[in-house]
Write an enzyme that holds these catalytic residues in place. Sequence first.
Site, short mmCIF file in Angstrom:
data_model
loop_
_atom_site.label_atom_id
_atom_site.label_comp_id
_atom_site.label_asym_id
_atom_site.label_seq_id
_atom_site.Cartn_x
_atom_site.Cartn_y
_atom_site.Cartn_z
CB ILE A 7 -1.39 0.11 0.86
CG1 ILE A 7 -0.36 0.18 2.47
CG2 ILE A 7 -2.15 -1.50 1.14
CD1 ILE A 7 -1.25 0.23 3.63
CG ASP A 8 3.49 1.56 3.12
OD1 ASP A 8 2.81 1.98 3.37
OD2 ASP A 8 4.58 1.51 3.67
CG MET B 151 -0.18 2.18 7.41
SD MET B 151 -0.89 0.36 7.21
CE MET B 151 -1.36 -0.05 8.44
N GLY B 152 2.83 4.50 6.35
CA GLY B 152 4.49 5.05 5.04
C GLY B 152 5.38 5.12 6.03
CD GLU C 232 3.29 3.69 9.40
OE1 GLU C 232 2.66 3.38 10.61
OE2 GLU C 232 3.85 3.20 8.34
CD GLN D 196 -3.72 4.11 6.12
OE1 GLN D 196 -2.75 5.15 5.03
NE2 GLN D 196 -3.31 3.65 8.32
NE ARG D 197 -0.41 -3.40 6.82
CZ ARG D 197 0.17 -3.57 5.48
NH1 ARG D 197 0.12 -3.28 4.53
NH2 ARG D 197 2.09 -2.33 5.67
#
Length: 341
Positions: free
Chosen positions: A126-127, A169-170, A221, A273-274
């Site tokens: 997802i990143d 996220m990230g 994050e 998000q996942r």
Amino acid sequence: MRVGVLTGGGDCPGLNAVIRSVVRKGVQDWGYEFIGLRDGWLGAIEDRVVPLDISAVRGILPRGGTILGSSRTNPLKEEDGEGRVRDTLAAHGIDALIVIGGEDTLGVATELSRRGIKVVGVPKTIDNDVSGTDYTFGFDTAVGIATEAIDRLHTTAESHMRALVVEVMGRHAGWIALYAGVAGGANAILIPERPFDIDQVCRWVESRFKINYAPIVVVAEGAMPKEGQMVLKDRTVDEFGHVRLSGIGEWVSREIADRTGEDARTTVLGHVQRGGTPSPYDRWLATRFGLHAVEAVRDGAFGMMVAVRGTDIVRIPLTDATAKAKTVDPSLYDEFEVFFG
């Protein structure tokens, strides 16, 4: 030809679409047999396998997660990990392995490929931080989820006239924060590639309150303030040496409240998000990746990863894909600073 398939690392929408695509094409076009390795590299070292035929992949296209399970196991850190992987492949007559994963899972695949195991990689995360591909599947779904959350948070922020900090996220790359922040009309976007000045963030927040507007701050994050280190709730690490990230959103919210005197709250989107159904684009991209991955196996193009460039699916060396993470270009981030504050 008997082909193994595994999904490693964090789960992500679109994994099942790849599995379905690989099996459908391999079985229908060339009569290949497929074996699924359960729970990523853990299944490879512990001989956890399941048969994959067309009936096993029927109906999984819209499902999130992965029917094979996943883990963050690193076989290269396990006792005789490489040997145990080889034993599992030999025990089931597996001639080649399709590895679906992000930087860590593909990093293992790269090293095992160097050591002679026949591997083809498929990039997922997802990143969106795997080099050599314009996009990874899972990213579009995550951005859509984060954008919808930001849209919803605007209305509650305005109702109470408070600042809302949204943590997405990230770890090393701010792609989700940047895309969702721009799409959701955020008033500040904080990403790992650009250490931020908390005083500047507070000025942006105050400028919004002055015109009776409730600000939204989106923070990845892995974002860090200029004056300190990464903010963490704990310092435990996984087998790839990564800390468990969390806490920067709460820190930013607390600093905003203390420095401006305005009410500020935090929403951490986390694993939402996942999860869930993959977007149409992620299903489409994942399906194409699967088709081209099994073609690479047929062609003997081992040590390669499938990637998307524009609208074309290409093959690139795994060594190039895993050499470094793909991060947000500073000039791209600078384009959107006009919307901050």
